[in-house]
Design a protein around this motif. Structure first.
Motif, PDB file in Angstrom:
ATOM      1  N   GLY A   1       0.912  -1.302   0.072  1.00 42.81           N
ATOM      2  CA  GLY A   1       0.237   0.076   0.090  1.00 42.81           C
ATOM      3  C   GLY A   1       0.779   1.310   0.082  1.00 42.81           C
ATOM      4  N   GLY A   2       1.829   1.355   0.754  1.00 40.87           N
ATOM      5  CA  GLY A   2       2.755   2.326   0.878  1.00 40.87           C
ATOM      6  C   GLY A   2       3.501   2.805  -0.164  1.00 40.87           C
ATOM      7  N   TYR A   3       4.013   1.609  -1.030  1.00 43.04           N
ATOM      8  CA  TYR A   3       4.813   1.604  -2.193  1.00 43.04           C
ATOM      9  C   TYR A   3       3.930   2.140  -3.427  1.00 43.04           C
ATOM     10  N   THR A   4       2.547   1.681  -3.340  1.00 41.65           N
ATOM     11  CA  THR A   4       1.588   1.943  -4.197  1.00 41.65           C
ATOM     12  C   THR A   4       1.383   3.413  -4.426  1.00 41.65           C
ATOM     13  N   TYR A   5       1.090   3.931  -3.189  1.00 42.95           N
ATOM     14  CA  TYR A   5       0.834   5.505  -3.096  1.00 42.95           C
ATOM     15  C   TYR A   5       1.952   6.203  -3.659  1.00 42.95           C
ATOM     16  N   ALA A   6       3.061   5.551  -2.962  1.00 41.43           N
ATOM     17  CA  ALA A   6       4.444   6.553  -3.315  1.00 41.43           C
ATOM     18  C   ALA A   6       4.715   6.542  -4.808  1.00 41.43           C
TER      19      ALA A   6
ATOM     20  N   GLY B   1      -6.320  -7.000   3.910  1.00 41.67           N
ATOM     21  CA  GLY B   1      -5.172  -6.536   2.970  1.00 41.67           C
ATOM     22  C   GLY B   1      -5.491  -5.018   2.526  1.00 41.67           C
ATOM     23  N   GLY B   2      -6.685  -4.834   2.147  1.00 39.43           N
ATOM     24  CA  GLY B   2      -7.125  -3.317   1.760  1.00 39.43           C
ATOM     25  C   GLY B   2      -6.859  -2.552   2.949  1.00 39.43           C
ATOM     26  N   ILE B   3      -7.258  -2.993   4.078  1.00 38.57           N
ATOM     27  CA  ILE B   3      -6.967  -2.005   5.377  1.00 38.57           C
ATOM     28  C   ILE B   3      -5.392  -1.684   5.655  1.00 38.57           C
ATOM     29  N   ALA B   4      -4.851  -2.893   5.627  1.00 40.47           N
ATOM     30  CA  ALA B   4      -3.368  -2.678   5.626  1.00 40.47           C
ATOM     31  C   ALA B   4      -2.840  -1.883   4.668  1.00 40.47           C
ATOM     32  N   GLY B   5      -3.234  -1.808   3.590  1.00 40.00           N
ATOM     33  CA  GLY B   5      -2.551  -1.063   2.334  1.00 40.00           C
ATOM     34  C   GLY B   5      -2.918   0.422   2.770  1.00 40.00           C
ATOM     35  N   LEU B   6      -4.131   0.685   3.360  1.00 38.67           N
ATOM     36  CA  LEU B   6      -4.724   1.985   3.697  1.00 38.67           C
ATOM     37  C   LEU B   6      -3.473   2.691   4.595  1.00 38.67           C
ATOM     38  N   ALA B   7      -3.325   1.710   5.586  1.00 37.78           N
ATOM     39  CA  ALA B   7      -2.407   1.795   6.913  1.00 37.78           C
ATOM     40  C   ALA B   7      -0.807   2.358   6.042  1.00 37.78           C
ATOM     41  N   GLY B   8      -0.426   1.558   5.147  1.00 41.85           N
ATOM     42  CA  GLY B   8       0.743   1.863   4.273  1.00 41.85           C
ATOM     43  C   GLY B   8       0.770   3.195   3.804  1.00 41.85           C
ATOM     44  N   CYS B   9      -0.194   3.274   3.077  1.00 47.00           N
ATOM     45  CA  CYS B   9      -0.578   4.943   2.386  1.00 47.00           C
ATOM     46  C   CYS B   9      -0.261   5.798   3.469  1.00 47.00           C
ATOM     47  N   LEU B  10      -0.919   5.712   4.692  1.00 45.04           N
ATOM     48  CA  LEU B  10      -0.761   6.703   5.633  1.00 45.04           C
ATOM     49  C   LEU B  10       0.521   6.993   6.188  1.00 45.04           C
ATOM     50  N   TYR B  11       1.361   5.733   6.236  1.00 40.30           N
ATOM     51  CA  TYR B  11       2.545   5.752   6.864  1.00 40.30           C
ATOM     52  C   TYR B  11       3.523   6.411   5.791  1.00 40.30           C
ATOM     53  N   ALA B  12       3.398   6.345   4.398  1.00 41.40           N
ATOM     54  CA  ALA B  12       4.267   6.724   3.547  1.00 41.40           C
ATOM     55  C   ALA B  12       4.115   8.205   3.499  1.00 41.40           C
ATOM     56  N   ASN B  13       2.438   8.743   3.760  1.00 40.99           N
ATOM     57  CA  ASN B  13       2.417  10.114   3.667  1.00 40.99           C
ATOM     58  C   ASN B  13       2.871  10.670   4.993  1.00 40.99           C
TER      59      ASN B  13
ATOM     60  N   PRO C   1      -4.131   8.002  -6.051  1.00 40.28           N
ATOM     61  CA  PRO C   1      -3.207   6.957  -5.423  1.00 40.28           C
ATOM     62  C   PRO C   1      -3.643   6.549  -4.128  1.00 40.28           C
ATOM     63  N   VAL C   2      -4.476   7.185  -3.219  1.00 42.14           N
ATOM     64  CA  VAL C   2      -4.803   6.820  -2.146  1.00 42.14           C
ATOM     65  C   VAL C   2      -5.860   5.446  -2.289  1.00 42.14           C
ATOM     66  N   LEU C   3      -6.586   5.705  -3.552  1.00 43.20           N
ATOM     67  CA  LEU C   3      -7.623   4.629  -3.703  1.00 43.20           C
ATOM     68  C   LEU C   3      -6.819   3.385  -4.073  1.00 43.20           C
ATOM     69  N   LEU C   4      -5.597   3.547  -4.855  1.00 42.24           N
ATOM     70  CA  LEU C   4      -4.882   2.600  -5.465  1.00 42.24           C
ATOM     71  C   LEU C   4      -4.312   1.803  -4.369  1.00 42.24           C
ATOM     72  N   SER C   5      -3.757   2.550  -3.358  1.00 44.28           N
ATOM     73  CA  SER C   5      -2.913   1.959  -2.124  1.00 44.28           C
ATOM     74  C   SER C   5      -3.970   0.793  -1.202  1.00 44.28           C
ATOM     75  N   VAL C   6      -5.343   1.139  -1.446  1.00 39.43           N
ATOM     76  CA  VAL C   6      -6.175   0.111  -1.018  1.00 39.43           C
ATOM     77  C   VAL C   6      -6.641  -0.990  -1.878  1.00 39.43           C
ATOM     78  N   LEU C   7      -6.797  -0.574  -3.133  1.00 39.69           N
ATOM     79  CA  LEU C   7      -7.398  -1.496  -4.109  1.00 39.69           C
ATOM     80  C   LEU C   7      -6.178  -2.564  -4.319  1.00 39.69           C
ATOM     81  N   LEU C   8      -4.962  -2.218  -4.557  1.00 34.54           N
ATOM     82  CA  LEU C   8      -3.963  -2.999  -5.205  1.00 34.54           C
ATOM     83  C   LEU C   8      -3.443  -4.108  -3.899  1.00 34.54           C
ATOM     84  N   PRO C   9      -3.487  -3.781  -2.833  1.00 31.04           N
ATOM     85  CA  PRO C   9      -3.467  -4.770  -1.665  1.00 31.04           C
ATOM     86  C   PRO C   9      -4.419  -5.497  -1.522  1.00 31.04           C
ATOM     87  N   THR C  10      -5.415  -5.113  -1.678  1.00 27.99           N
ATOM     88  CA  THR C  10      -6.886  -5.955  -1.674  1.00 27.99           C
ATOM     89  C   THR C  10      -6.693  -7.012  -2.795  1.00 27.99           C
ATOM     90  N   LEU C  11      -6.599  -6.535  -4.039  1.00 24.41           N
ATOM     91  CA  LEU C  11      -6.461  -7.568  -4.971  1.00 24.41           C
ATOM     92  C   LEU C  11      -5.158  -8.657  -4.584  1.00 24.41           C
TER      93      LEU C  11
END
Lengths: 341, 244
Positions: A67-72, A226-238, A84-94
């Protein structure tokens, strides 16, 4: 209903924290709380799939890092952070859905699910770790190998890249996300789907015999996690404007498990409190040079596993129940799960 | 009630069924035919393959030979979930309720396969299980063994199965509840809406409920007996290896 009352109380408390913290904390404190909120979102994802879904993932950080890398990568290419925020949730979910498909439909036993998830996060660590050099660039975004990706653009007002969020607004975003994830998970658990998920954790065979396709339920739980963890990664990278392969590392994976164990398995509040408490402890220890933080974390884990195996929240709830007049005799002593919090 | 199937309406047809654990064979060619509405008891002492038979019928153990047909359809290769969805209910040994869920939630879990509205299904089932009505808010884990058994039976019935496989429902249960279970199952079976295959060691229980009793020895059905015959101490000593 007590379920509703506790839910309303939790949301109210969350809103007080969301709005009140900027009034009492200075900038440094608020920044620190922002990363705590991001880690709490990650803890919720682990707490949900493990505590309710009974899925022992040792590699929730795989989705966190993804999620973090996807966002970045996406925000460096797009400029605007909305997609990018949406992708950071979507990609880890998939990715979780795909991995989950092979694990659950392949009828892999619980112990091996732990091993596989651990292996996946280690593989991701090694892959991303070896992406140094100009060759490993996605669009405008160099992956940077072990050094990671600095200068990740911050979140902006949705649809308006010229208005990046200031630290206080970033706090609102992170804490707001935590609150939303909490509400979402409460809703999921209160639904018929949630009841089946808990039943599967309790007795998978039995649920199959009642006609439930347990593989599908576990797959959905794993994908949501997975999606929730991705969101966390996005917040972390941000938060740090930075992401590096350590997000996939074993230390981070272990830390998330400790959040959940300390806070209380089978609760949602527990992982949040566990994440905040442990992160706070780490930051306090980090400020001095006497003791190593990992040593303390290890000690905390040992103490909890030996003395408070259910974790903090269930123990505190148990104490409240023993107070005369508080729902006495209503709740079975044998019940290992608290679905309310 | 007419059901799709072979002539004469065989609900469950088992031919030469074999299975076992790993390399250890347990079932050595079981043949059973159960007609719709029948209540068939299977008697045998420990290790003879009673539970293994039910586990194989439900798909938890793969059949290594033979064939199982339910309402005329070959189900030998189907998963347990698929068999449940066809209308086979199974109450395994040890009850296996959901201990953390309340009694009401346990029952609701059982309603997936019911074609009726959830509330009406549960209401209908509770009529046969008055004791559970008082316990609806309790968690499953807080019930006594006998109450858990009642719950397991009630939950199975919520899915409106046409065939029920019951594995030693009396194991470790106080006599007062055994009588209650007998009454409940008798009234259900009298209506003929549900067909039951019961595996038991409790002679009183199996004789009170079964229309015919099959005796299983070393993985095959060796004999069929009437409920009255199992009162005969000689037969019991010879085929079942236990005192009446």
């Amino acid at each position: 209903m007590t379920g509703w009352a506790s839910f309303a109380a939790m949301v109210a408390a969350g809103l007080v924290v969301l709005l009140g913290l900027p009034l009492v904390f200075d900038l440094f404190g608020l920044l620190q709380m922002t990363v705590f909120a991001a880690m709490a979102v990650l803890a919720l994802s682990q707490g949900f799939i493990w505590g309710y879904g009974g899925i022992m993932s040792f590699g929730q950080t795989a989705f966190f890092g993804l999620g973090g890398y996807t966002y970045a990568v996406a925000v460096m290419n797009m400029g605007d952070s909305t997609v990018p925020v949406l992708l950071s949730v979507l990609l880890p979910t998939l990715f979780a859905a795909l991995l989950g498909y092979f694990m659950f439909y392949g009828r892999i036993s619980d112990a091996y699910i732990g091993v596989i998830t651990l292996t996946v996060t280690v593989i991701l660590f090694n892959v991303v770790n070896s992406t140094a050099g100009d060759f490993y660039t996605i669009g405008n975004a160099p992956l940077g190998g072990f050094n990671g990706m600095p200068s990740v653009p911050p979140l902006n007002v949705p649809g308006d890249p010229s208005s990046p969020l200031d630290p206080q607004q970033t706090w609102y975003a992170a804490m707001g996300a935590l609150l939303l994830v909490y509400i979402l998970l409460r809703a999921v658990l209160a639904s018929r789907f949630g009841r089946v998920v808990v039943a599967i954790r309790e007795n998978e065979t039995r649920a199959q015999l009642l006609g439930y396709d347990t593989r599908l339920y576990k797959l959905i739980v794993f994908a949501i996690g997975g999606g929730i963890a991705g969101l966390a990664g996005c917040l972390y990278a941000n938060w740090g404007s930075f992401i590096s392969p350590t997000v996939f590392g074993l230390a981070t994976s272990a830390q998330v498990l400790i959040y959940v164990l300390v806070g209380g398995l089978g609760t949602l509040l527990g992982p949040i409190l566990g994440a905040v408490g442990i992160q706070y402890l780490i930051s306090v220890i980090g400020a001095q040079e006497m003791v190593n933080a990992n040593l303390v974390l290890g000690a905390v884990l040992v103490v909890f596993v030996l003395l408070v195996p259910q974790g903090l929240v269930p123990v505190v709830q148990g104490l409240f129940r023993r107070v005369p007049g508080v729902r006495r005799g209503q709740v079975a002593e044998a019940a290992p799960v608290e679905v309310e919090l | 009630m007419t059901l799709p199937g072979e002539a004469g309406g065989t609900m469950l047809q088992v031919d030469g069924l074999r299975s076992g654990y790993g390399r250890i064979p347990i079932l050595a060619g079981v043949n059973v035919a159960v007609a719709p509405g029948e209540f068939v008891g299977i008697l045998g002492h420990n290790g003879m393959g009673k539970s293994t038979l039910l586990r194989t019928l439900m798909g938890y153990l793969p059949a290594t030979g033979g064939r199982v047909a339910f309402e005329g359809r070959d189900i030998t290769k189907l998963s347990p979930t698929a068999r449940a969805r066809l209308g086979i209910g199974y109450v395994p040994q040890g009850r296996q309720i959901f201990p953390a869920l309340s009694v009401a939630e346990n029952l609701r879990m059982g309603c997936l396969l019911s074609k009726q509205d959830e509330r009406r299904t549960i209401e209908g089932v509770l009529e046969s299980f008055p004791r559970l009505r008082r316990l609806l808010d309790r968690t499953g884990g807080a019930l006594s063994g006998g109450e858990q058994q009642l719950l397991a039976l009630a939950r199975c019935l919520c899915g409106a199965p046409r065939l029920m496989l019951l594995d030693e429902p009396t194991e470790g249960i106080q006599p007062s509840i055994i009588d209650e279970i007998i009454e409940t199952l008798q009234s259900l079976s009298r209506g003929g809406a549900v067909t039951v295959v019961l595996v038991e060691q409790n002679l009183k229980f199996i004789a009170a409920l079964s229309q015919r009793i099959l005796i299983i020895q070393k993985g095959i059905i060796t004999r069929e007996a009437s409920p009255e015959a199992v009162q005969d101490p000689a037969l019991i000593a010879e085929f079942v290896g236990m005192a009446a």
